[in-house]
Design a protein around this motif. Structure first.
Motif, PDB file in Angstrom:
ATOM      1  N   GLY A  97       0.793  -1.225  -0.044  1.00 15.35           N
ATOM      2  CA  GLY A  97      -0.109   0.089   0.037  1.00 15.35           C
ATOM      3  C   GLY A  97       0.844   1.059  -0.013  1.00 15.35           C
ATOM      4  N   VAL A  98       1.912   1.204   0.540  1.00 15.75           N
ATOM      5  CA  VAL A  98       2.497   2.546   0.656  1.00 15.75           C
ATOM      6  C   VAL A  98       3.999   2.338   0.110  1.00 15.75           C
ATOM      7  N   GLY A  99       4.382   1.124   0.158  1.00 16.21           N
ATOM      8  CA  GLY A  99       6.090   0.936  -0.449  1.00 16.21           C
ATOM      9  C   GLY A  99       6.000   1.018  -2.009  1.00 16.21           C
ATOM     10  N   VAL A 100       4.847   0.791  -2.658  1.00 21.36           N
ATOM     11  CA  VAL A 100       4.785   1.010  -3.978  1.00 21.36           C
ATOM     12  C   VAL A 100       5.124   2.514  -4.566  1.00 21.36           C
ATOM     13  N   TYR A 101       4.710   3.383  -3.605  1.00 22.81           N
ATOM     14  CA  TYR A 101       4.716   4.910  -4.139  1.00 22.81           C
ATOM     15  C   TYR A 101       6.025   5.420  -4.415  1.00 22.81           C
ATOM     16  N   PRO A 102       7.277   5.039  -3.581  1.00 19.84           N
ATOM     17  CA  PRO A 102       8.539   5.332  -3.863  1.00 19.84           C
ATOM     18  C   PRO A 102       9.109   4.746  -5.246  1.00 19.84           C
ATOM     19  N   ILE A 103       8.606   3.692  -5.547  1.00 23.16           N
ATOM     20  CA  ILE A 103       8.857   2.901  -6.665  1.00 23.16           C
ATOM     21  C   ILE A 103       8.271   3.491  -7.971  1.00 23.16           C
ATOM     22  N   LEU A 104       7.004   4.071  -7.900  1.00 20.67           N
ATOM     23  CA  LEU A 104       6.234   4.657  -8.793  1.00 20.67           C
ATOM     24  C   LEU A 104       7.051   5.941  -9.117  1.00 20.67           C
ATOM     25  N   MET A 105       7.423   6.767  -7.931  1.00 17.67           N
ATOM     26  CA  MET A 105       8.106   8.118  -8.157  1.00 17.67           C
ATOM     27  C   MET A 105       9.626   7.834  -8.985  1.00 17.67           C
ATOM     28  N   LEU A 106      10.266   6.637  -8.602  1.00 19.34           N
ATOM     29  CA  LEU A 106      11.565   6.343  -9.239  1.00 19.34           C
ATOM     30  C   LEU A 106      11.128   6.129 -10.605  1.00 19.34           C
ATOM     31  N   ALA A 107      10.137   5.578 -10.952  1.00 19.76           N
ATOM     32  CA  ALA A 107       9.880   5.183 -12.506  1.00 19.76           C
ATOM     33  C   ALA A 107       9.481   6.441 -13.162  1.00 19.76           C
ATOM     34  N   ALA A 108       8.673   7.427 -12.439  1.00 20.90           N
ATOM     35  CA  ALA A 108       8.493   8.750 -13.055  1.00 20.90           C
ATOM     36  C   ALA A 108       9.922   9.553 -13.383  1.00 20.90           C
ATOM     37  N   VAL A 109      10.790   9.637 -12.365  1.00 22.14           N
ATOM     38  CA  VAL A 109      11.952  10.201 -12.310  1.00 22.14           C
ATOM     39  C   VAL A 109      12.744   9.791 -13.545  1.00 22.14           C
ATOM     40  N   LEU A 110      12.748   8.414 -13.694  1.00 20.58           N
ATOM     41  CA  LEU A 110      13.667   7.841 -14.917  1.00 20.58           C
ATOM     42  C   LEU A 110      13.217   8.181 -16.117  1.00 20.58           C
ATOM     43  N   PHE A 111      11.993   8.171 -16.178  1.00 20.97           N
ATOM     44  CA  PHE A 111      11.245   8.319 -17.506  1.00 20.97           C
ATOM     45  C   PHE A 111      11.389   9.881 -18.067  1.00 20.97           C
ATOM     46  N   THR A 112      11.201  10.824 -16.845  1.00 18.34           N
ATOM     47  CA  THR A 112      11.453  12.145 -17.130  1.00 18.34           C
ATOM     48  C   THR A 112      12.943  12.200 -17.826  1.00 18.34           C
ATOM     49  N   ARG A 113      13.779  11.731 -17.098  1.00 17.19           N
ATOM     50  CA  ARG A 113      15.271  11.848 -17.435  1.00 17.19           C
ATOM     51  C   ARG A 113      15.337  11.312 -18.973  1.00 17.19           C
ATOM     52  N   GLY A 114      14.848  10.450 -18.975  1.00 11.90           N
ATOM     53  CA  GLY A 114      15.121   9.649 -20.439  1.00 11.90           C
ATOM     54  C   GLY A 114      14.510  10.530 -21.702  1.00 11.90           C
ATOM     55  N   ALA A 115      13.222  10.886 -21.342  1.00 12.32           N
ATOM     56  CA  ALA A 115      12.460  11.866 -22.345  1.00 12.32           C
ATOM     57  C   ALA A 115      13.362  13.040 -22.433  1.00 12.32           C
ATOM     58  N   SER A 116      13.881  13.701 -21.581  1.00 19.59           N
ATOM     59  CA  SER A 116      14.708  14.855 -21.408  1.00 19.59           C
ATOM     60  C   SER A 116      15.981  14.457 -22.409  1.00 19.59           C
ATOM     61  N   LYS A 117      16.378  13.561 -22.038  1.00 20.13           N
ATOM     62  CA  LYS A 117      17.596  13.182 -23.010  1.00 20.13           C
ATOM     63  C   LYS A 117      17.332  12.840 -24.492  1.00 20.13           C
ATOM     64  N   ASN A 118      16.398  12.103 -24.802  1.00 26.28           N
ATOM     65  CA  ASN A 118      15.865  11.826 -26.055  1.00 26.28           C
ATOM     66  C   ASN A 118      15.497  13.056 -26.917  1.00 26.28           C
ATOM     67  N   GLU A 119      14.721  14.034 -26.182  1.00 27.15           N
ATOM     68  CA  GLU A 119      14.526  15.211 -26.821  1.00 27.15           C
ATOM     69  C   GLU A 119      15.707  16.189 -27.037  1.00 27.15           C
ATOM     70  N   ARG A 120      16.582  16.022 -26.097  1.00 27.58           N
ATOM     71  CA  ARG A 120      17.807  16.802 -26.181  1.00 27.58           C
ATOM     72  C   ARG A 120      18.616  16.394 -27.338  1.00 27.58           C
TER      73      ARG A 120
END
Length: 140
Positions: A97-120
């Protein structure tokens, strides 16, 4: 005006017994402008950016699902975890119930970094190509 009676209606063939070919006049369709090499290159690079973003999103989603299913399987097949409690709440509930949210936030950060890198990378590539083409200014 009154409608003609059925016996005075004109006799016609059934609609399925003949075909009519409808053709537009030859000057109906305006000539499409020929695509320049620049437009074709832009289309190719945009398509490659879209494919890179899709590949990144699929990788992040699959990674998140694998971790989530892995946590659920650990809780399901490790009986000792089911008896552990944290503040009178089963540890399995806390983890799922609670431990999934840090994993979800990590996935969001990784996706944002990768998307920014692709666009750059795409932006740098477009600027390099535009630099060589004197007719098209460098996009901002």
């Amino acid at each position: 005006m009154t409608a003609p009676s059925p016996e005075h209606a004109p006799q016609t063939e059934a609609a399925s017994s003949y075909r009519v070919r409808v053709v537009a006049p030859p000057d109906y369709f305006p000539a499409a402008p020929a695509k320049s090499a620049r437009v074709a290159a832009d289309y190719y690079f945009v398509q490659s950016l879209v494919r890179a973003q899709l590949r990144l999103s699929i990788m992040v989603a699959v990674g998140f699902i694998v971790l989530l299913v892995g946590i659920a399987l650990i809780v399901a097949f490790w009986p000792e975890i089911r008896e552990l409690r944290l503040f009178h709440i089963p540890l399995a509930w806390v983890v799922l119930g609670v431990g999934v949210y840090p994993i979800l936030m990590l996935a969001a950060v990784l996706f944002t970094r990768g998307a920014s890198k692709n666009e750059r990378l795409y932006s740098d590539l477009v600027k390099d190509i535009a630099k060589d083409d004197p007719q098209n200014p460098v996009p901002r």
